[in-house]
Design an enzyme around this catalytic site. Structure first.
Site, PDB file in Angstrom:
ATOM      1  N   PHE A 113       0.803  -1.218   0.000  1.00 13.74           N
ATOM      2  CA  PHE A 113       0.000   0.000   0.000  1.00 13.74           C
ATOM      3  C   PHE A 113       0.839   1.273   0.000  1.00 13.74           C
ATOM      4  O   PHE A 113       0.373   2.330  -0.407  1.00 13.74           O
ATOM      5  CB  PHE A 113      -0.936   0.025   1.223  1.00 13.74           C
TER       6      PHE A 113
ATOM      7  N   CYS B  16       9.688   1.428   3.557  1.00 16.61           N
ATOM      8  CA  CYS B  16      10.599   0.356   3.952  1.00 16.61           C
ATOM      9  C   CYS B  16      12.031   0.862   4.059  1.00 16.61           C
ATOM     10  O   CYS B  16      12.889   0.178   4.612  1.00 16.61           O
ATOM     11  CB  CYS B  16      10.519  -0.809   2.977  1.00 16.61           C
TER      12      CYS B  16
END
Length: 496
Positions: free
Chosen positions: A148, A280
């Site tokens: 997402f 990330c």
């Protein structure tokens, strides 16, 4: 209410038997619903991709590249529309959405060079009148399962290179923010991509498992959390597929005593709090070598974290938007509370932030912890929120050991003026992507992205040269055309 469907064989497909709400994270309101594909619908997409493969495989690489050139132009022409969709469903500020799209377009640019990248090697006269060469052939139907947090960029880490190499593609994007990928799929069609070469199925675990188990799918790319990455890798490889599965991260920045502290602070603000920490490659741990460095860093960070302007991402004056869901908001708040319970010093607490006019939005303000230790939950887990933890150590070796001991090895960086220290750090740290005075060392498109340890399952990373290797098989051909009337005698020894 609008229901977002699927994009199969160049057409929108409904399949609305199961649907899920899609929220605007800034308001907490349901703005549309997304259809969750049935097994049959996913199989239809795979069938469309399989049918399109022979024609696309035999399309000259130069013609495939021309589609990518037109696609790049269309992405740039429609950037405002795509960025608006990103902000509406993800919540990130418009500037951040634009940055995400640009990094995705860079991979499309790299894919435009596929004719050169796909060239093999040729050797003449490896034996008497024998020539040998290697070539790169596409795999067939391949798939991407994407998260997402980057609904446009991460899919573009995958499908431009896969398609340019001659494969056909199934994209299973996040069901939390499905609109941007569908816009991109329609632009690919407009760019001249034949129907069936690129398909999108929105869905949940049922769609993922169908992709993993279908023998027609030759390879799967994934980006997401480590537990899911491990599942994707284990299940996909057990079904005979080539898999690259990029997992989670806990990215550390080492702050050396000689660091340019103002530069480090500015870098950490963007790296820790940009996109609300939902990256990330976000820096979530600052490891300070020496108390003096830690005290100075925290003193300079505190007022800036407190002053973060948080609100609706459509307001370009805001620096940070909301988290993606109410569940994500609650999880971050819970982890902050656990940090306090375990003894970390909460220097800035934005966990209870409420934005005026957006009281139902999924907002969490910037949080800053000091004196965090490696046994605390806020250190061990990937928080995926706007939380920066400061850890104090005595030496650079201790800082490096802390990083090496962590299960994740995605990205890291060091802030220093000492070239010797920087070189030692980059040579020896057990992490896949390293920055020297660069907080987010995300490789450009013509280098490959991938971490170490439990941040990557598989041998090859995303985009760059690894993408050519991942999305193709090398075939070596040895050929001889003997002279007319010449025949060899029988040979039983191994040829040499």
């Amino acid at each position: 209410m609008q229901v977002v469907g699927h994009f199969i064989n160049g057409e929108m497909v409904a399949d609305t038997q199961r649907v899920q709400d899609v929220y605007n994270p800034a308001t907490g309101e349901v703005v549309r619903q997304v259809a969750l594909a049935s097994k049959t619908t996913v199989e239809e997409a795979i069938s469309a991709a399989q049918a399109a493969f022979p024609g696309w495989r035999n399309t000259p690489p130069q013609k495939r590249a021309r589609v990518m050139f037109r696609f790049k132009q269309l992405l740039e022409e429609n950037s405002d529309k795509i960025c608006a969709a990103l902000t509406n469903e993800h919540g990130k500020v418009l500037d951040d959405a634009a940055g995400e799209l640009i990094r995705g377009i860079e991979v499309v640019e790299y894919a435009c060079g596929a004719p050169t990248l796909l060239k093999g090697e040729h050797s003449k006269n490896v034996g008497p009148a024998i020539d040998s060469w290697s070539e790169f052939q596409p795999l067939g139907v391949v798939a991407g399962i994407t998260p997402f947090n980057f609904p446009a960029m991460v899919p573009m880490w995958m499908f431009p290179m896969a398609i340019a190499c001659g494969n056909t593609f199934i994209l299973k994007p996040s069901e939390r923010d499905p609109s941007a990928p569908l816009l991109i799929g329609q632009l690919l069609k407009e760019a001249g991509l034949p129907d069936g070469v690129f398909n999108i199925v929105n869905g949940d675990k049922l769609a993922v498992d169908t992709i993993l188990e279908d023998s027609r799918v030759q390879a799967v790319s994934f980006v997401g959390s480590t537990p899911i990455a491990e599942y994707i890798y284990a299940t996909g490889t057990a079904n005979g597929k080539r898999v690259q599965a990029l997992g989670g991260a806990k990215n550390h920045a080492i702050i050396m005593p000689d660091a340019d502290m103002d530069n480090a602070v500015n870098a950490l603000m963007g790296a820790a709090y940009g996109s609300c920490g939902e990256r990330c490659m976000a820096i979530s741990v600052a490891v300070c070598v020496g108390d003096a460095a830690a005290d100075e860093l925290v003193a300079k960070l505190k007022p800036q974290v407190e002053a973060l302007k948080v609100g609706n991402g459509t307001d370009i004056s805001n620096e940070m938007g909301p988290l993606i869901t109410a569940a994500a908001q609650e999880r971050v708040r819970s982890l902050v509370a656990q940090g306090v319970e375990q003894g970390a010093e909460l220097v800035v607490d934005g966990s209870a932030l409420v934005v005026d006019g957006h009281e139902n939005g999924f907002f969490v303000g910037g949080c800053l912890f000091d004196k965090v230790t490696k046994d605390m939950v806020v250190y061990q887990e990937e928080i995926f929120g706007p939380v920066l933890c400061v850890v104090r150590v005595d030496t650079m070796q201790e800082a490096m050991q802390l990083i090496d001991d962590h299960e994740f090895g995605n990205g890291t960086c060091i802030f220093t003026r000492d070239g010797e220290a920087a070189r030692y750090f980059s040579d020896n740290i057990k992490v896949g992507m390293v920055g020297i005075n660069v907080p987010l060392p995300v490789p450009v498109a013509y280098h490959s992205f991938g971490g170490w340890k439990r941040s990557l399952f598989g041998d090859l990373g995303a985009h760059g040269p690894d993408a050519i290797r991942f999305y193709t098989r090398r075939k070596t051909v040895t050929q001889r055309w003997p002279s007319s009337g010449v025949r060899d005698g029988k040979q039983f020894a191994f040829p040499s």
